[in-house]
Design a protein around this motif. Structure first.
Motif, PDB file in Angstrom:
ATOM      1  N   PHE A 217       1.608  -7.504  -0.786  1.00 15.46           N
ATOM      2  CA  PHE A 217       0.879  -7.201   0.449  1.00 15.46           C
ATOM      3  C   PHE A 217       0.665  -5.698   0.556  1.00 15.46           C
ATOM      4  O   PHE A 217       1.631  -4.937   0.599  1.00 15.46           O
ATOM      5  CB  PHE A 217       1.688  -7.656   1.674  1.00 15.46           C
ATOM      6  CG  PHE A 217       1.817  -9.143   1.803  1.00 15.46           C
ATOM      7  CD1 PHE A 217       0.707  -9.967   1.653  1.00 15.46           C
ATOM      8  CD2 PHE A 217       3.038  -9.728   2.100  1.00 15.46           C
ATOM      9  CE1 PHE A 217       0.823 -11.339   1.798  1.00 15.46           C
ATOM     10  CE2 PHE A 217       3.161 -11.109   2.238  1.00 15.46           C
ATOM     11  CZ  PHE A 217       2.052 -11.914   2.083  1.00 15.46           C
ATOM     12  N   ASP A 218      -0.571  -5.261   0.616  1.00 13.47           N
ATOM     13  CA  ASP A 218      -0.842  -3.826   0.751  1.00 13.47           C
ATOM     14  C   ASP A 218      -1.300  -3.534   2.181  1.00 13.47           C
ATOM     15  O   ASP A 218      -2.466  -3.719   2.509  1.00 13.47           O
ATOM     16  CB  ASP A 218      -1.902  -3.396  -0.264  1.00 13.47           C
ATOM     17  CG  ASP A 218      -1.835  -1.899  -0.524  1.00 13.47           C
ATOM     18  OD1 ASP A 218      -1.208  -1.188   0.285  1.00 13.47           O
ATOM     19  OD2 ASP A 218      -2.405  -1.453  -1.531  1.00 13.47           O
ATOM     20  N   GLU A 219      -0.392  -3.123   3.009  1.00 14.64           N
ATOM     21  CA  GLU A 219      -0.658  -2.811   4.420  1.00 14.64           C
ATOM     22  C   GLU A 219      -1.449  -3.918   5.116  1.00 14.64           C
ATOM     23  O   GLU A 219      -2.548  -3.680   5.638  1.00 14.64           O
ATOM     24  CB  GLU A 219      -1.401  -1.489   4.537  1.00 14.64           C
ATOM     25  CG  GLU A 219      -0.665  -0.383   3.795  1.00 14.64           C
ATOM     26  CD  GLU A 219      -1.182   0.994   4.153  1.00 14.64           C
ATOM     27  OE1 GLU A 219      -1.766   1.148   5.225  1.00 14.64           O
ATOM     28  OE2 GLU A 219      -0.973   1.906   3.359  1.00 14.64           O
ATOM     29  N   PRO A 220      -0.902  -5.125   5.132  1.00 18.00           N
ATOM     30  CA  PRO A 220      -1.701  -6.263   5.592  1.00 18.00           C
ATOM     31  C   PRO A 220      -1.934  -6.293   7.094  1.00 18.00           C
ATOM     32  O   PRO A 220      -2.808  -7.008   7.549  1.00 18.00           O
ATOM     33  CB  PRO A 220      -0.870  -7.468   5.163  1.00 18.00           C
ATOM     34  CG  PRO A 220       0.523  -6.966   5.142  1.00 18.00           C
ATOM     35  CD  PRO A 220       0.443  -5.532   4.722  1.00 18.00           C
TER      36      PRO A 220
ATOM     37  N   LYS B  68       1.748   3.851  -3.935  1.00 20.52           N
ATOM     38  CA  LYS B  68       2.179   2.506  -3.555  1.00 20.52           C
ATOM     39  C   LYS B  68       1.183   1.455  -4.037  1.00 20.52           C
ATOM     40  O   LYS B  68       1.555   0.475  -4.678  1.00 20.52           O
ATOM     41  CB  LYS B  68       2.331   2.407  -2.026  1.00 20.52           C
ATOM     42  CG  LYS B  68       3.293   3.439  -1.445  1.00 20.52           C
ATOM     43  CD  LYS B  68       3.411   3.318   0.056  1.00 20.52           C
ATOM     44  CE  LYS B  68       2.111   3.596   0.801  1.00 20.52           C
ATOM     45  NZ  LYS B  68       1.685   5.001   0.794  1.00 20.52           N
ATOM     46  N   SER B  69      -0.096   1.682  -3.728  1.00 18.92           N
ATOM     47  CA  SER B  69      -1.110   0.708  -4.150  1.00 18.92           C
ATOM     48  C   SER B  69      -1.181   0.629  -5.671  1.00 18.92           C
ATOM     49  O   SER B  69      -1.364  -0.448  -6.241  1.00 18.92           O
ATOM     50  CB  SER B  69      -2.478   1.086  -3.594  1.00 18.92           C
ATOM     51  OG  SER B  69      -2.448   1.092  -2.190  1.00 18.92           O
ATOM     52  N   THR B  70      -1.026   1.775  -6.308  1.00 17.68           N
ATOM     53  CA  THR B  70      -1.058   1.787  -7.768  1.00 17.68           C
ATOM     54  C   THR B  70       0.060   0.913  -8.324  1.00 17.68           C
ATOM     55  O   THR B  70      -0.147   0.139  -9.265  1.00 17.68           O
ATOM     56  CB  THR B  70      -0.913   3.230  -8.284  1.00 17.68           C
ATOM     57  OG1 THR B  70      -1.895   4.043  -7.650  1.00 17.68           O
ATOM     58  CG2 THR B  70      -1.080   3.291  -9.784  1.00 17.68           C
TER      59      THR B  70
ATOM     60  N   PHE C 266      -5.328  -7.100  -0.336  1.00 16.78           N
ATOM     61  CA  PHE C 266      -5.748  -5.744  -0.666  1.00 16.78           C
ATOM     62  C   PHE C 266      -5.851  -4.882   0.579  1.00 16.78           C
ATOM     63  O   PHE C 266      -6.220  -5.350   1.650  1.00 16.78           O
ATOM     64  CB  PHE C 266      -7.113  -5.773  -1.366  1.00 16.78           C
ATOM     65  CG  PHE C 266      -7.036  -6.304  -2.755  1.00 16.78           C
ATOM     66  CD1 PHE C 266      -6.952  -5.447  -3.840  1.00 16.78           C
ATOM     67  CD2 PHE C 266      -7.042  -7.672  -2.986  1.00 16.78           C
ATOM     68  CE1 PHE C 266      -6.874  -5.941  -5.113  1.00 16.78           C
ATOM     69  CE2 PHE C 266      -6.958  -8.169  -4.262  1.00 16.78           C
ATOM     70  CZ  PHE C 266      -6.878  -7.306  -5.332  1.00 16.78           C
ATOM     71  N   GLN C 267      -5.567  -3.613   0.377  1.00 17.11           N
ATOM     72  CA  GLN C 267      -5.652  -2.654   1.474  1.00 17.11           C
ATOM     73  C   GLN C 267      -7.063  -2.643   2.068  1.00 17.11           C
ATOM     74  O   GLN C 267      -7.255  -2.518   3.260  1.00 17.11           O
ATOM     75  CB  GLN C 267      -5.289  -1.267   0.937  1.00 17.11           C
ATOM     76  CG  GLN C 267      -5.018  -0.253   1.996  1.00 17.11           C
ATOM     77  CD  GLN C 267      -4.417   1.019   1.413  1.00 17.11           C
ATOM     78  OE1 GLN C 267      -4.241   1.156   0.202  1.00 17.11           O
ATOM     79  NE2 GLN C 267      -4.095   1.948   2.276  1.00 17.11           N
ATOM     80  N   SER C 268      -8.067  -2.800   1.183  1.00 16.57           N
ATOM     81  CA  SER C 268      -9.463  -2.776   1.646  1.00 16.57           C
ATOM     82  C   SER C 268      -9.989  -4.188   1.910  1.00 16.57           C
ATOM     83  O   SER C 268     -11.189  -4.393   1.964  1.00 16.57           O
ATOM     84  CB  SER C 268     -10.319  -2.097   0.601  1.00 16.57           C
ATOM     85  OG  SER C 268     -10.154  -2.748  -0.642  1.00 16.57           O
TER      86      SER C 268
HETATM   87 MG   LIG Z   1      -2.596   2.329  -0.743  1.00 15.79          MG
END
Ligand SMILES: [Mg+2]
Ligand SMILES: Nc1ncnc2c1ncn2[C@@H]1O[C@H](COP(=O)(O)OP(=O)(O)OP(=O)(O)O)[C@@H](O)[C@H]1O
Lengths: 291, 349
Positions: free
Chosen positions: B157-160, B42-44, B81-83
């Protein structure tokens, strides 16, 4: 831990042992400096008549003044003063240039990788292992072609080139530990190569700058071989001058003057350590535990 | 606002194929939610859309323009970003304004934007702090704010909301929903939270190991899962899946016998959702001893062994029984989903 807590005797014995050993090392490392210092404030008579570690009975600053201002070095009688400034004039630009280029290199090699960048880095690393002697002749020829032979700027160039392998290594390894998402976020925010470097990377680079500056200052200030090969007379750095001072044949060997000059030659690196030393330790371990 | 097309996109990191031929069409103004197990890519995929990674093959189109070679800053997207990726040396205010300054937005406008975003995300009090002085949830809101401060063509949005507490998460979810209804920017949103996916999405994409399993509205995904993977991934609890044989329209497995199905004879996987079945005195399709019993408050969840699997059933909230008691469960034919027993693909019914 508060002192009130009682430690079992075995632990106390261990402590005593550890501190004794440490103390021994301190004495071992400081003894030469101590001898140098007391010798440098003795008169020649005292040196001849007393022992090496005897404290001076009539301390004098005369040897220091002579070493600094009017000792005979080669054919001049002006002490090491001029050579000291030569070294300063060489060290400051050489350290700054090699550190800045190293920072940019490290930034590229960690955050803007390109095809072959790892190979490139490996080859650059090889540069850390090339002995000084190997590059003397090619470098002399290069400096000649550039018209920089026997000038301070020639020495600056040599030290920058030679130092790049180290500075790049330091910065690259430091930046590798910085999450790439930071750079990615900035790219999405519209920042380009230099803006990211300037606004994101540089502000978090203080520790590694300190490490690199200390390392480069010490290396370049203490270098003798390049200095003796690529400079003559007036343009020589202090290390070479110190050698010449000690070796200048005069009627008597003035140990006190020699010692004073040696301490003067060591002062700038000591100074850098005292001012920035804590960063040195911090910077070296900064990559290990990411916080 | 812009449409987004992903055409046969593959991405490999060295020998690892992470995305294997992704095809997606996202309409302008659509809210697309990506779900899938950890590590499915997903993030990719978001990174490829953002231009932070380059595709190994295939095309990414924003509007009608192929953007494969366009750099992130020229794609006009904003990303969480997820991080989090907050700039550690800048305080929250600077983090929010960095992108605007870079894009040469006028100072008064920047201030107004920060004011608005900070209020919406309840971070006004934090504006002068550095990221290191914030909690995980606060950092996440700042990361969100950094994206919302801009007005891009596409939001990624990556798991915001993954690090927020339940209450704040619901608030933020509503906030995002309202934001989307107001500005209608195209959004691609990754989440692990089923409710987020169901409530926010216009359409949901379910991915597994770099392959899209199903694309559809939340209802479609929930009511007609395309295969057993989607069936077991969407919904909480997951859809019950039992192994058995169909013979003359009757499904038989251990402890289970459901008649009246219109399907060819042979082995199949039969699925139904916990809330679609009921504890019954008569017409028992499943008869088995109770394996576990959980009181949920608004209902009681039973599990029994049937068809070689654990099967959960939602019973009334006042249902009481002991573990090991025999229970009868009715599973109406209408709520049954049939899947190929080998490929797991949904069988037409
Ligand atoms: Mg991810
Ligand atoms: N730079 C990389 N080099 C090698 N492999 C990578 C790289 N980035 C991601 N991967 C691999 O690609 C796969 C997909 O990663 P990705 O981050 O897209 O997963 P994800 O779906 O976002 O998972 P999560 O839900 O845990 O965030 C993982 O197996 C991961 O190990």
């Amino acid at each position: 831990m508060p002192e009130a807590i009682h430690k079992p005797p075995s632990e106390r014995a261990q402590r005593v042992f550890i501190y004794s050993v440490l103390l021994l090392f301190v004495v071992y490392f400081l003894a030469p400096f101590f001898v140098m210092f007391i010798t440098s404030i003795k008169t020649m008579d005292e040196i001849r008549n007393g022992t090496l570690i005897a404290l001076p009975r009539q301390p004098t600053l005369e040897p220091w003044l002579k070493a600094w201002g009017y000792a005979t070095i080669g054919v001049t009688n002006e002490g090491i003063r001029g050579f000291f400034w030569n070294s300063i004039r060489m060290v400051i630009p050489a350290v700054l240039i090699s550190t800045i280029i190293g920072a940019v290199n490290g930034y590229v090699l960690s955050k803007w990788r390109f095809r072959g960048s790892d190979t490139f880095f490996a080859m650059l690393l090889l540069g850390c292992f090339i002995p000084f002697q190997v590059i003397l002749l090619p470098m002399a020829r290069t400096l000649g072609l550039l018209g920089l032979s026997e000038s301070v700027w020639g020495l600056v160039l040599v030290h920058v080139v030679y130092g790049l392998a180290f500075t790049t290594l330091f910065f690259r390894n430091y930046y590798v530990a910085v999450p790439s998402e930071l750079v990615n976020a900035a790219r999405i925010d519209g920042a380009g190569f230099f803006r990211i470097f300037w606004r994101i990377m540089l502000p978090i680079s203080t520790p590694i700058f300190m490490v690199t500056i200390i390392w480069q200052t010490t290396q370049i200030w203490n270098d003798f071989l390049f200095g003796v090969c690529f400079s003559t007379g007036e343009t020589q750095p202090i290390t070479v001058a110190l050698n010449n001072l000690v070796n200048t044949s005069s009627a008597v060997k003035e140990y006190n003057v020699d010692m004073a000059a040696a301490i003067i030659a060591a002062l700038p690196t000591l100074f850098v350590y005292f001012v920035a030393g804590k960063y040195f330790v911090r910077g070296l371990t900064a990559g290990a535990v990411k916080g | 606002m812009a449409s987004l097309k992903i055409q046969n996109v593959c991405k490999s990191f060295g020998a690892v194929d992470v995305l294997k031929g992704i095809d997606l069409e996202i309409e302008s103004g659509e809210f697309l939610v990506l779900v899938g197990p950890s590590g499915c890519g997903k993030s990719t995929l978001l990174n490829l859309i953002a231009g932070l990674e380059t595709v190994t093959s295939g095309d990414v189109l924003i509007g009608d323009r192929v953007v494969n070679a366009v750099s992130p800053k020229d794609r006009d997207i904003a990303m969480v970003f997820q991080s989090y990726a907050l700039y550690p040396n800048m305080n929250v205010r600077k983090n929010l304004s960095f992108g605007l300054e870079t894009r040469k937005v006028a100072k008064p406008e920047i201030d107004a934007t920060i004011e608005r975003v900070a209020q919406m995300l309840q971070i006004t009090d934090l504006l002068d702090r550095k990221p290191a002085q914030l909690s995980g949830g606060q950092r996440q809101r700042v990361a969100m704010g950094r994206a919302l401060a801009r007005n891009p063509k596409i939001f990624l949005f990556d798991e915001p909301l993954s690090n927020l507490d339940a209450k704040l998460r619901v608030e933020m979810r509503t906030e995002i929903k309202r934001l989307h209804q107001r500005i209608h920017t195209t959004i691609v949103y990754v989440t692990h939270d089923q409710i987020e996916a169901m409530t926010l999405a216009d359409r949901v994409v379910v991915m597994k190991q770099g392959i899209v399993q199903q694309v559809g509205t939340p209802t479609e995904i929930y009511d007609t899962p395309a295969n057993t993977f989607v069936a077991s991934f969407i919904g909480s609890p997951a859809m019950n899946l039992m192994q058995g044989e169909i013979e003359g329209g009757t499904f038989r497995g251990t402890n289970v016998e459901i008649a009246g199905l219109s399907a060819a004879d042979g082995p199949v996987t039969l699925g139904f959702r916990a809330e679609d079945a009921a504890v019954a005195d008569t017409s028992a399709d499943i008869k088995a001893p109770i394996y576990t019993i959980e009181l949920l408050g608004d209902a009681t969840m039973l599990t029994v062994r049937a068809g070689g699997e654990m099967v959960s059933v939602k019973a009334a909230k006042d249902f009481r029984a002991e573990i090991g008691d025999a229970v009868s469960i009715s599973v109406p034919v209408g709520v049954c989903h049939l899947f190929d027993h080998e490929s797991g693909e949904r069988l037409a019914s």
